[in-house]
Write an enzyme that holds these catalytic residues in place. Structure first.
Site, PDB file in Angstrom:
ATOM      1  N   ALA A 213       3.016   6.712  -8.842  1.00 32.49           N
ATOM      2  CA  ALA A 213       1.623   6.550  -8.403  1.00 32.49           C
ATOM      3  C   ALA A 213       0.738   6.365  -9.628  1.00 32.49           C
ATOM      4  O   ALA A 213       1.226   6.184 -10.751  1.00 32.49           O
ATOM      5  CB  ALA A 213       1.171   7.755  -7.588  1.00 32.49           C
ATOM      6  N   ASN A 214      -0.573   6.394  -9.417  1.00 32.35           N
ATOM      7  CA  ASN A 214      -1.524   6.357 -10.518  1.00 32.35           C
ATOM      8  C   ASN A 214      -2.639   7.352 -10.233  1.00 32.35           C
ATOM      9  O   ASN A 214      -2.577   8.104  -9.262  1.00 32.35           O
ATOM     10  CB  ASN A 214      -2.062   4.935 -10.717  1.00 32.35           C
ATOM     11  CG  ASN A 214      -2.706   4.399  -9.462  1.00 32.35           C
ATOM     12  OD1 ASN A 214      -3.485   5.076  -8.818  1.00 32.35           O
ATOM     13  ND2 ASN A 214      -2.360   3.173  -9.090  1.00 32.35           N
ATOM     14  N   ARG A 215      -3.677   7.341 -11.040  1.00 33.70           N
ATOM     15  CA  ARG A 215      -4.696   8.392 -10.986  1.00 33.70           C
ATOM     16  C   ARG A 215      -5.877   8.070 -10.068  1.00 33.70           C
ATOM     17  O   ARG A 215      -6.868   8.790 -10.065  1.00 33.70           O
ATOM     18  CB  ARG A 215      -5.223   8.675 -12.398  1.00 33.70           C
ATOM     19  CG  ARG A 215      -4.159   9.127 -13.380  1.00 33.70           C
ATOM     20  CD  ARG A 215      -4.783   9.389 -14.754  1.00 33.70           C
ATOM     21  NE  ARG A 215      -3.774   9.652 -15.763  1.00 33.70           N
ATOM     22  CZ  ARG A 215      -3.243  10.843 -16.003  1.00 33.70           C
ATOM     23  NH1 ARG A 215      -3.634  11.879 -15.277  1.00 33.70           N
ATOM     24  NH2 ARG A 215      -2.331  11.003 -16.935  1.00 33.70           N
ATOM     25  N   ALA A 279      -6.017   0.916  -6.257  1.00 35.41           N
ATOM     26  CA  ALA A 279      -5.180   0.790  -7.450  1.00 35.41           C
ATOM     27  C   ALA A 279      -3.727   0.750  -6.981  1.00 35.41           C
ATOM     28  O   ALA A 279      -3.067   1.780  -6.842  1.00 35.41           O
ATOM     29  CB  ALA A 279      -5.421   1.955  -8.402  1.00 35.41           C
TER      30      ALA A 279
END
Length: 413
Positions: A213-215, A279
């Site tokens: 995943a990302n932030r 994102a």
């Protein structure tokens, strides 16, 4: 800050619950938007916040007593009810909702509500067991049938240790958005338009417990969806896993992975505009393990990655159902405008909104842009790069919604 409530008088009735502390921020947010705020507090509310604190924020008298000789010499409860453009009850406890539903007028708050001729907005807040109790459900149905508007409650942790569920009062900005929807008499330039918005991260599973995943927090995408809805648009929000509340007045489609987001977006076409603020993970594990991968001495074998579908490009270059306006986002750490302009051409977008997510950007506090409440973006088109000043993500969203309205209007004239 847009003075969307300029000239409006809001009567805020604060009920007796721990969520009463949120009303201090709610008052500030309403006044930021130009509203005059007057407050009535129940005796129970005074156990959680003081009239002194409330009065300091409203810059007005706080009303607490039905039999106050000074206020009631001219039938003050009737005056309070009739001078308001909207009455907001927050937090609305189970007791206060029951009084409203059954027409009781035993204190100043309930008496004002009985005398009200203006619209009423209720923000319930109580323990989940109380919210789901049959009596509370009956009272809610009665109030809805009487034309009372509701915002919330939300699901989440309660004030009581170990308690969670549906019953949290809506956050101040959610209540403000509901107030604006009820009172804002500005023209709705996006009425009749449908806009798709993507928001949040995607989770790409490695095994049953791990993922790539990302932030991304989803705060910017959700704020955009709310701002578009405020301008009258029908908004379809395709959201990855986030911890922010669903924007009021918006249709939300929850997804997990990039492939699910891709399929959901394409099922929503056609649309007048599409804004891709999510994102999305560029890659996913080529295969998902059926069982949890155990920790091994010396590490594990490399995880093979497969490329995810490019959602923005697939819509921006769609042969038959491309929206009239396509806006993408670019999270960059260097050469912001240059990288965004290259992405603009490659993805078939009309605009790219580029933001600096590097650790030294100085934006958004300790969490930076990802997860923070502020943003500084550059609006990139084929011929221009317009750098906007740093501002709250809600303000960025308002500017983007205004851009969408202006652009779609230009296309139809």
């Amino acid at each position: 800050m847009h003075k969307t409530l300029s000239g409006k008088t809001i009567l805020l009735i604060i009920g007796g619950g721990i969520a009463a502390y949120k009303c201090l921020d709610l008052i500030r947010r309403l006044r930021e938007r130009g509203a005059q705020v007057r407050c009535v507090m129940t005796s129970a509310a005074e156990q959680f916040v003081t009239p002194l604190a409330v009065g300091a924020l409203t810059a007005d008298t706080v009303f607490t007593d039905l039999f106050d000789r000074q206020d009631e010499h001219d039938v003050g409860h009737i005056r309070l009810a009739r001078e308001a453009d909207l009455i907001v009850v927050a937090p609305a406890t189970a007791d206060l909702m029951a009084k409203m539903a059954h027409g009781l007028a035993s204190d100043l708050a309930s008496t004002v509500l009985m005398a009200a001729s203006s619209p009423v907005l209720v923000a319930p807040a109580m323990n989940p067991a109380m919210w789901t109790h049959p009596a509370t459900r009956r009272n809610r149905d009665t109030l809805s049938g009487d034309g009372i508007a509701f915002v919330g409650p939300n699901a989440g942790e309660m004030a009581e240790s170990g308690e969670a569920g549906e019953g949290r009062m809506a956050e101040p900005l959610e209540i403000v958005a509901a107030v604006v929807r009820l009172l804002d008499d500005r023209p709705k330039p996006l009425a009749g338009r449908t806009v798709i918005v993507t928001s949040g991260p995607t989770h790409e599973p490695i095994d049953p417990v791990r993922y790539i995943a990302n932030r991304s927090s989803g705060k910017q995408g959700h704020a955009i969806a709310a701002a578009l809805a405020d301008l009258g648009a029908t908004v379809r929000l395709v959201s990855g896993p986030v911890q922010v509340a669903d924007p009021p007045g918006v249709d939300v489609i929850a997804v997990e992975s990039a492939r699910e987001m891709h399929d959901a977006v394409h099922q929503l076409l056609p649309a007048d505009a599409a804004i891709f603020a999510a994102a999305v993970a560029d890659y996913r594990p080529a295969s998902e393990a059926d069982e949890k991968i155990k920790k091994q001495a010396g590490g594990i074998d490399a995880i093979a990655l497969a490329e995810n579908p490019d959602i923005l490009a697939s819509v921006g270059n769609h042969a038959t159902q491309r929206p009239r306006l396509v806006i993408g986002f670019a999270a960059e750490t260097q050469e912001l405008a240059e990288n965004a302009r290259a992405k603009l051409a490659r993805k078939g977008a009309d605009f790219i909104i580029a933001n600096d997510v590097s650790h030294d950007s100085g934006i958004g506090g300790a969490g930076g842009v990802m997860g923070g409440d502020r943003n500084r973006v550059t609006l990139v088109s084929k011929d221009d790069a317009d750098r906007w000043p740093e501002m709250d993500k809600a303000e960025v969203a308002v500017r983007i919604a205004d851009l969408v309205a202006r652009h779609l209007q230009t296309l139809t004239t």
